[in-house]
Design a protein around this motif. Sequence first.
Motif, PDB file in Angstrom:
ATOM      1  N   LYS A  10      26.062 -32.550  20.405  1.00 19.22           N
ATOM      2  CA  LYS A  10      25.718 -31.375  21.218  1.00 19.22           C
ATOM      3  C   LYS A  10      25.628 -31.734  22.698  1.00 19.22           C
ATOM      4  O   LYS A  10      25.892 -30.906  23.581  1.00 19.22           O
ATOM      5  N   LYS A  50      29.128 -31.577  24.063  1.00 13.88           N
ATOM      6  CA  LYS A  50      29.563 -30.186  24.211  1.00 13.88           C
ATOM      7  C   LYS A  50      28.922 -29.542  25.437  1.00 13.88           C
ATOM      8  O   LYS A  50      29.598 -28.828  26.207  1.00 13.88           O
ATOM      9  N   GLY A 109      34.171 -32.896  25.704  1.00 12.22           N
ATOM     10  CA  GLY A 109      34.678 -33.177  24.369  1.00 12.22           C
ATOM     11  C   GLY A 109      36.178 -33.414  24.383  1.00 12.22           C
ATOM     12  O   GLY A 109      36.882 -33.042  25.324  1.00 12.22           O
ATOM     13  N   ASP A 153      32.657 -27.526  14.472  1.00 16.02           N
ATOM     14  CA  ASP A 153      32.054 -27.724  15.778  1.00 16.02           C
ATOM     15  C   ASP A 153      31.800 -29.205  16.053  1.00 16.02           C
ATOM     16  O   ASP A 153      31.537 -29.997  15.141  1.00 16.02           O
ATOM     17  N   ASP A 189      35.176 -27.946  20.727  1.00 16.65           N
ATOM     18  CA  ASP A 189      34.275 -28.294  21.823  1.00 16.65           C
ATOM     19  C   ASP A 189      33.961 -27.118  22.741  1.00 16.65           C
ATOM     20  O   ASP A 189      33.164 -27.252  23.673  1.00 16.65           O
TER      21      ASP A 189
END
Length: 540
Positions: free
Chosen positions: A183, A186, A191, A261, A321
């Motif tokens: 995370k 991101k 990414g 994700d 991403d």
Amino acid sequence: MPCRFLITLALQAAFFTTAAPAGAPIISLDGGTFTGVAVGSTESFLGIPFAKPPVGNLRYRLPQANAPYQGSYDATSFGPSCPQKSTGIPVLTGLSSRAAEAVVNSVYGEISPDAEDFTPRSQGGFDSGGPTIYDGTVIVARSITLGTPVIYVSMNYRYPYAASMILEREFTFLRGFGFLPGKEVKAAGVGNLGLQDQRQAFRWVQKYITQFGGDPTKVTIWGESAGAISVSLHMVANGGNTEGLFRAAFMQSGAPIPVGDIANGQESYDALVNDTGCSDASDTLACLRTVPYGALKGAIDRSPRLFDYQPLRLSWLPRTDGVFLTDNPQRLLQQGKVANIPYVTGNCDDEGTLFSLSALNVTTESQLKAYVKTIFLPEATNEEIEELAILYPGDITKGSPFDTGVLNAITPQFKRIAAFQGDGVFQAPRRWMLQNTLPFNPNVWVFLSKRLKFLPVLGSVHASDILNVYGGGELTNYLIHFAANLDPNGESGFQWPKYALGSRQILTFLDGLVPLTITSDTYREASMNYLINTTLTYPV
């Protein structure tokens, strides 16, 4: 007349052009002068940097364009390879000495030393490879003979593992350097840096290729394995907008893969942060930028490797991403967000055998189901696992290497595991891409390589079709014709029909006296449909 040109993802780094004059070839870019090397009827310019080195504070950041060139450059040899991850030798217990030798020879080859400060060269599997492995002069020289000269360009990009393969390789993704998940990644918008590096190389080509005699409007991007997956992901990036960077694509053993994700890989990010001493930092990503290269690479090397128990469920691979990939790549296909360009795609028949050597301890039905549940589909229900086991039965005559009867069953489950791994990661994603692009894109050609069936245990192993290109086989001609004319067929030779959902005709490469034929792309249809639907529900 300007040459067409090919970009190869995960290959060497260089420019191979035509018509070498006497003496060393020289080319000027901006205020810089580059001296290359003449190889037969070709000229090669090696190791030209296309972006600033991603070191220091540029580590884990988007690629930055190189400053205008100044001075003199020696372009006669490759620079270092990108950082790579160690692979780990697969356990070969139970294989004949011939099979073990074949595995080692086909999987491990020499590559040049790796370094974080690299110049345009590259590797495979988002994990490994090296430019010195692939001789682009073979393709350029053939193109001259065919009267359709091309320029061959290859680039380096950030990826992860160091499993060098002599063919172009493995499904190892830009290790913790180019495909860092989490995370935090991101949120920072950094990414899929390996793909961003490739995109930057495409922009470099648009700016400079005319200096090499190339035509920037006639770029074909081409790759195998991780390279082919990369090509396919460029097709679904930016809502399918190519930005004028390429006009066609050629993919060998790779299509948009079932990934979700980027936060799905949080466990790998957290482990890396912990292993490098960054876990207590207020900004862990900033901390990773300061970790010495050796320590960072060592931590990455301790993550799951290509030939570990979960070979195709990697720590470092492209994921959604929100910037380069706005959704699961297979969902983007479903939504029609894919470049409408001519493309070629194909597979080797036994894509999964190489990656199943790490699961030789899986020998019973219950162990097989536990393996699938643990490694591939942890969120799937028991009923879904049972259905998969039915579609990929324990009958060894139906496993991979396909069409080899009771041979190659080195464990009771090996051929079964090889069958669903090869279909799930390579064959089914290709079918899904075709299903979702053919309704509006009629310019598609598909192949299947069933050569090397005699190879013990591995059969028509993943990446064996590369021999058909760099070995001067039929695919060399088809690739050159496609890059030049957007059609793999020349004026003579075996004619390759376009793929249509009604007929599903594919060019098939065979061993023996009849090396080429046309077959139907309908094998294991129910099994692959189930795999696609399941992985759409449970992406990696």
